[in-house]
Design an enzyme around this catalytic site. Structure first.
Site, short mmCIF file in Angstrom:
data_model
loop_
_atom_site.label_atom_id
_atom_site.label_comp_id
_atom_site.label_asym_id
_atom_site.label_seq_id
_atom_site.Cartn_x
_atom_site.Cartn_y
_atom_site.Cartn_z
N LYS A 254 34.55 42.54 49.71
CA LYS A 254 35.93 42.90 49.37
C LYS A 254 35.97 44.05 48.38
CE LYS A 254 37.18 38.74 47.91
NZ LYS A 254 35.90 38.01 48.07
N ARG B 45 44.03 33.52 45.30
CA ARG B 45 42.92 32.65 45.69
C ARG B 45 43.40 31.21 45.87
NH1 ARG B 45 38.55 35.96 43.26
NH2 ARG B 45 36.50 35.07 43.63
N ARG C 138 25.18 39.95 37.82
CA ARG C 138 26.28 39.14 37.29
C ARG C 138 25.78 37.72 37.03
NH1 ARG C 138 31.57 39.95 41.01
NH2 ARG C 138 31.65 37.72 40.57
N ARG D 171 30.58 28.63 44.10
CA ARG D 171 31.67 29.57 44.40
C ARG D 171 32.07 29.46 45.87
NH1 ARG D 171 29.04 34.88 42.42
NH2 ARG D 171 30.91 35.93 43.16
P1 AMP Z 1 35.13 37.71 41.73
O1 AMP Z 1 34.66 38.91 41.02
O2 AMP Z 1 36.34 37.95 42.58
O3 AMP Z 1 34.03 37.03 42.51
O4 AMP Z 1 35.61 36.66 40.61
C1 AMP Z 1 34.72 36.17 39.64
C2 AMP Z 1 35.28 34.90 39.01
O5 AMP Z 1 36.50 35.20 38.33
C3 AMP Z 1 35.63 33.79 39.98
O6 AMP Z 1 34.52 32.99 40.35
C4 AMP Z 1 36.67 33.00 39.17
O7 AMP Z 1 36.05 32.23 38.16
C5 AMP Z 1 37.43 34.13 38.48
N1 AMP Z 1 38.57 34.60 39.32
C6 AMP Z 1 38.68 35.81 39.92
N2 AMP Z 1 39.83 35.89 40.60
C7 AMP Z 1 40.45 34.70 40.44
C8 AMP Z 1 41.69 34.15 40.92
N3 AMP Z 1 42.52 34.86 41.73
N4 AMP Z 1 42.02 32.89 40.54
C9 AMP Z 1 41.22 32.18 39.74
N5 AMP Z 1 40.03 32.62 39.27
C10 AMP Z 1 39.65 33.87 39.62
#
Ligand code: AMP
Length: 222
Positions: free
Chosen positions: A16, A91, A163, A174
Site C-alpha cells: 500500500k 482499518r 521496523r 498484525r
Molecule cells: P502500518 O504502517 O499501516 O502497518 O501501521 C503500523 C501500526 O500503526 C499498526 O500495526 C497499528 O498499530 C497502527 N495503525 C496504523 N493505522 C491504524 C489505524 N487506521 N487504526 C488503528 N491503528 C493503526
C-alpha cells in the site's frame, strides 16, 4: 464530485505504501498513511506517540477515537481539498463510518477502494525482509529489492532500519488483526460498489498500472 479519495485496502505488506507513493507522482494528491503519522508522533515522543507505542509494538490497532481524530485533522488541511490517497486508514468499520461522515460534510465521498490481494506467506516473507530509510522513508526488501550498498538508502544515503513491528511474531499478530478488524471493510465497500480487486503479487509496475486504471475508471463513473 469534488476531489478523488482513494482508500488503499490490503493486508500489511501488500504494498500500500509503495503504491501510494507511486500514485502521488501521477495523481498529485497527497498520500496520508496513518502508520506514518503514528511513527512521526512516536519519533517526536508526543503524548499520542506514547499512547500508540504499546499497540504498535504488539501489532494491535490503536483505539478508534484517537486514530480518527489524528487522521481527520490531517485530511482537513487545504492540501487534501482536491483529494487524498489513504493508506492504512480506515482499518475498522467505525473508522470507515467516521471517514464517510467527514467527507460528506465537505461534499466528498470515497471514490474507489482498491483491495491489494497478497497471500499470507508472501506477507510474512516481505515484511520480515523489509528495510526502511530513516531519512526519506524509501522502502527496500532484502530479498527482491535490496539497496545497492548494504544498510544505505539509494535515494538519499540515509541509514536503513527494520521496523520494530516487522519481526516474525508481530507480523503474525498484525495479520490476525487484519483479518479480524479490517477485512469486514471488504464487504462494506463492496456493498457500496467501491471495491476493485488487484493482484498484489504482480510486479510493482503492473500493480500501479492496474490501480491507475481502476482510479480513472471510478473517476469517470462518479
Ligand atoms: P502500518 O504502517 O499501516 O502497518 O501501521 C503500523 C501500526 O500503526 C499498526 O500495526 C497499528 O498499530 C497502527 N495503525 C496504523 N493505522 C491504524 C489505524 N487506521 N487504526 C488503528 N491503528 C493503526
Amino acid at each position: 464530485m469534488n476531489g478523488t479519495v482513494v482508500v488503499l485496502l490490503g493486508p500489511p505488506g501488500s504494498g500500500k505504501g509503495t503504491q501510494a507513493q507511486r500514485l502521488v507522482e501521477v495523481l498529485g494528491t497527497p498520500h496520508v498513511s496513518s502508520g506514518d503519522l503514528f511513527r512521526h508522533h512516536l519519533s517526536e515522543d508526543t503524548d499520542l506517540g506514547q499512547l500508540a507505542k504499546s499497540y504498535m509494538e504488539k501489532g494491535e490497532l490503536v483505539p478508534d477515537d484517537v486514530t480518527v481524530k489524528m487522521v481527520m485533522e490531517r485530511i482537513s488541511r487545504p492540501d487534501c481539498e482536491e483529494g487524498v490517497i489513504l493508506d492504512g486508514f480506515p482499518r475498522t468499520l467505525t473508522q470507515a463510518e467516521a471517514l464517510k461522515g467527514a467527507l460528506s460534510g465537505r461534499g466528498q465521498e470515497v471514490t474507489v477502494v482498491p483491495l491489494i490481494r497478497v497471500g499470507d506467506e508472501e506477507v510474512v516473507r516481505r515484511l520480515t525482509a523489509r528495510r526502511v530509510c530513516k531519512e526519506c522513508g524509501a522502502v527496500y526488501n532484502l530479498a527482491f529489492n535490496p539497496p545497492e550498498e548494504e544498510g544505505e538508502c539509494d535515494v538519499c544515503g540515509g541509514d536503513l532500519y527494520q521496523r520494530e513491528d516487522d519481526n516474525p511474531e508481530t507480523v503474525q499478530h498484525r495479520l490476525y488483526t487484519y483479518y479480524k478488524e479490517t477485512s469486514p471493510l471488504i464487504g462494506y465497500y463492496f456493498a457500496q460498489d467501491r471495491l476493485v480487486e488487484v493482484d498484489g503479487e504482480q510486479p510493482v509496475e503492473q500493480v500501479s498500472e492496474e490501480l491507475l486504471e481502476a482510479i480513472h475508471e471510478a473517476k469517470r463513473a462518479s
